[in-house]
Design a protein around this motif. Structure first.
Motif, PDB file in Angstrom:
ATOM      1  N   HIS A 150     -32.877 -22.890 -23.514  1.00  0.00           N
ATOM      2  CA  HIS A 150     -32.590 -21.368 -23.260  1.00  0.00           C
ATOM      3  C   HIS A 150     -31.825 -21.608 -25.397  1.00  0.00           C
ATOM      4  O   HIS A 150     -31.753 -22.927 -25.600  1.00  0.00           O
ATOM      5  CB  HIS A 150     -31.565 -20.806 -22.610  1.00  0.00           C
ATOM      6  CG  HIS A 150     -30.769 -19.501 -22.950  1.00  0.00           C
ATOM      7  ND1 HIS A 150     -31.761 -18.902 -23.822  1.00  0.00           N
ATOM      8  CD2 HIS A 150     -29.502 -18.711 -22.728  1.00  0.00           C
ATOM      9  CE1 HIS A 150     -30.888 -17.042 -24.351  1.00  0.00           C
ATOM     10  NE2 HIS A 150     -29.682 -17.653 -23.375  1.00  0.00           N
ATOM     11  N   GLY A 151     -30.854 -20.646 -25.796  1.00  0.00           N
ATOM     12  CA  GLY A 151     -30.371 -20.451 -26.911  1.00  0.00           C
ATOM     13  C   GLY A 151     -30.153 -20.062 -27.924  1.00  0.00           C
ATOM     14  O   GLY A 151     -29.978 -19.097 -27.466  1.00  0.00           O
ATOM     15  N   ALA A 152     -29.770 -20.167 -29.366  1.00  0.00           N
ATOM     16  CA  ALA A 152     -29.407 -19.136 -30.326  1.00  0.00           C
ATOM     17  C   ALA A 152     -30.453 -19.138 -31.438  1.00  0.00           C
ATOM     18  O   ALA A 152     -31.474 -19.939 -31.558  1.00  0.00           O
ATOM     19  CB  ALA A 152     -27.997 -18.817 -30.847  1.00  0.00           C
ATOM     20  N   THR A 153     -30.531 -17.486 -31.876  1.00  0.00           N
ATOM     21  CA  THR A 153     -31.103 -17.466 -32.859  1.00  0.00           C
ATOM     22  C   THR A 153     -30.821 -17.121 -34.604  1.00  0.00           C
ATOM     23  O   THR A 153     -30.196 -15.795 -34.218  1.00  0.00           O
ATOM     24  CB  THR A 153     -32.776 -17.476 -33.010  1.00  0.00           C
ATOM     25  OG1 THR A 153     -33.294 -17.571 -31.944  1.00  0.00           O
ATOM     26  CG2 THR A 153     -33.547 -16.747 -34.435  1.00  0.00           C
ATOM     27  N   VAL A 154     -30.510 -17.394 -35.789  1.00  0.00           N
ATOM     28  CA  VAL A 154     -29.967 -16.854 -36.382  1.00  0.00           C
ATOM     29  C   VAL A 154     -31.509 -16.337 -37.175  1.00  0.00           C
ATOM     30  O   VAL A 154     -32.192 -16.759 -37.779  1.00  0.00           O
ATOM     31  CB  VAL A 154     -29.639 -17.731 -38.015  1.00  0.00           C
ATOM     32  CG1 VAL A 154     -28.733 -16.675 -39.069  1.00  0.00           C
ATOM     33  CG2 VAL A 154     -28.111 -18.221 -37.032  1.00  0.00           C
ATOM     34  N   HIS A 155     -31.554 -15.122 -37.697  1.00  0.00           N
ATOM     35  CA  HIS A 155     -32.722 -14.304 -38.255  1.00  0.00           C
ATOM     36  C   HIS A 155     -31.921 -13.147 -39.619  1.00  0.00           C
ATOM     37  O   HIS A 155     -30.669 -12.933 -39.206  1.00  0.00           O
ATOM     38  CB  HIS A 155     -33.794 -14.047 -37.219  1.00  0.00           C
ATOM     39  CG  HIS A 155     -32.786 -13.142 -36.463  1.00  0.00           C
ATOM     40  ND1 HIS A 155     -33.726 -11.651 -36.962  1.00  0.00           N
ATOM     41  CD2 HIS A 155     -32.440 -12.598 -35.505  1.00  0.00           C
ATOM     42  CE1 HIS A 155     -32.967 -10.808 -36.025  1.00  0.00           C
ATOM     43  NE2 HIS A 155     -31.796 -11.375 -35.231  1.00  0.00           N
ATOM     44  N   PHE A 156     -33.215 -12.969 -40.266  1.00  0.00           N
ATOM     45  CA  PHE A 156     -33.608 -12.268 -41.059  1.00  0.00           C
ATOM     46  C   PHE A 156     -33.592 -10.907 -40.599  1.00  0.00           C
ATOM     47  O   PHE A 156     -34.081 -10.899 -39.864  1.00  0.00           O
ATOM     48  CB  PHE A 156     -33.961 -12.047 -42.047  1.00  0.00           C
ATOM     49  CG  PHE A 156     -33.252 -13.272 -43.360  1.00  0.00           C
ATOM     50  CD1 PHE A 156     -32.798 -12.777 -44.162  1.00  0.00           C
ATOM     51  CD2 PHE A 156     -34.527 -14.449 -43.507  1.00  0.00           C
ATOM     52  CE1 PHE A 156     -32.193 -13.622 -45.220  1.00  0.00           C
ATOM     53  CE2 PHE A 156     -33.922 -15.226 -44.417  1.00  0.00           C
ATOM     54  CZ  PHE A 156     -33.225 -15.110 -45.250  1.00  0.00           C
ATOM     55  N   VAL A 157     -32.578  -9.921 -40.498  1.00  0.00           N
ATOM     56  CA  VAL A 157     -32.683  -8.185 -40.070  1.00  0.00           C
ATOM     57  C   VAL A 157     -33.685  -7.762 -40.665  1.00  0.00           C
ATOM     58  O   VAL A 157     -34.234  -7.470 -41.943  1.00  0.00           O
ATOM     59  CB  VAL A 157     -31.455  -7.842 -40.263  1.00  0.00           C
ATOM     60  CG1 VAL A 157     -31.195  -6.676 -39.343  1.00  0.00           C
ATOM     61  CG2 VAL A 157     -29.690  -8.541 -39.007  1.00  0.00           C
TER      62      VAL A 157
END
Ligand code: GRF
Length: 232
Positions: A150-157
């Motif tokens: 599992h995890g987390a993501t930083v992304h452009f909106v």
């Protein structure tokens, strides 16, 4: 004539003045706290210039106020349409003139016009390894699917919910005795590492959204997000 065109990271970062970051929250604000902490290090390339919440009881507001960061509450109640709310939100933001907006647990869907205006200058953090598990209740859904990671993501909106170009992911192994809270807590801890890192890159002018819609780091397009593996 006024130039309303979005400014890129490169045109906004002058290498001396820290980038002005606006953070949008709805709740606890632990990611906001991580951003504040990172901004208070010597020579941090960004400062948290404004925190906006759509909820007056968001604990994140207190986190900001106790270190003197200006806050605003803009309740969504009383606005008849999403467009009307987003117009008011845009006014608050423009007055603070941020170079970047960080969504940090902001529990509102933004209108396409708003997103388009800030495109390339707005980041989000989402608690899953996107493109898997967009939307809510990600920890529970991962457990139910029996995923090992599992995890987390930083992304452009972008206008697509949780669908914009990914930048950075933290991967967290699922443990045999996990429930959604335990797993979520470990993911959140990693969020607090990767969000400030991505904001730093943006503020340093290293990270941008390319005109082809792909994330670029140090001038190179990313075919997939950068990944940090957490050991637990
Ligand atoms: C985090 O899990 C973030 O990924 C999601 O909302 C949560 C916000 O938590 N978008 P906090 O308010 O930063 O503690």
């Amino acid at each position: 004539m006024t130039d309303n065109s979005p400014k890129t990271a490169e045109t906004r970062f002058d290498g001396n003045r820290p980038l002005r970051l606006a953070v949008l929250i709805s709740g606890s604000g632990s990611n906001l706290q991580a951003l504040i902490d990172a901004s208070q290090h010597d020579q941090a390339p960004f400062q948290v210039a404004l925190v906006i919440s759509n909820r007056a009881d968001a604990f994140g507001l207190e986190r900001a106020e106790r270190v003197g960061i200006p806050t605003q509450t803009l309740s969504h109640r009383g606005f008849k349409t999403r467009e009307a709310y987003d117009t008011a939100l845009a006014e608050l933001l423009r007055a603070a003139d941020p170079g970047l907006i960080a969504l940090a647990g902001f529990m509102r869907i933004l209108t396409p016009g708003f997103v388009e205006y800030w495109q390339g200058r707005m980041l989000n953090i989402h608690p899953s390894l996107l493109p898997s598990y967009r939307g809510l209740h990600t920890h529970q859904r991962v457990l139910e699917a029996g995923d090992p990671m599992h995890g987390a993501t930083v992304h452009f909106v972008t206008a697509e919910l949780d669908g914009g170009p990914a930048i950075l992911q933290a991967r967290v192994p699922v443990q045999a005795n996990d429930d959604a809270d335990r797993l979520g807590a470990r993911v959140l801890k990693q969020e607090h590492c990767i969000y400030p890192l991505a904001v730093r890159w943006f503020a340093e002018g290293r990270l941008r959204l390319g005109s082809d819609g792909r994330t670029q780091l140090d001038g190179q397009p990313l075919d997939s997000p950068l990944i940090i593996d957490a050991s637990t």
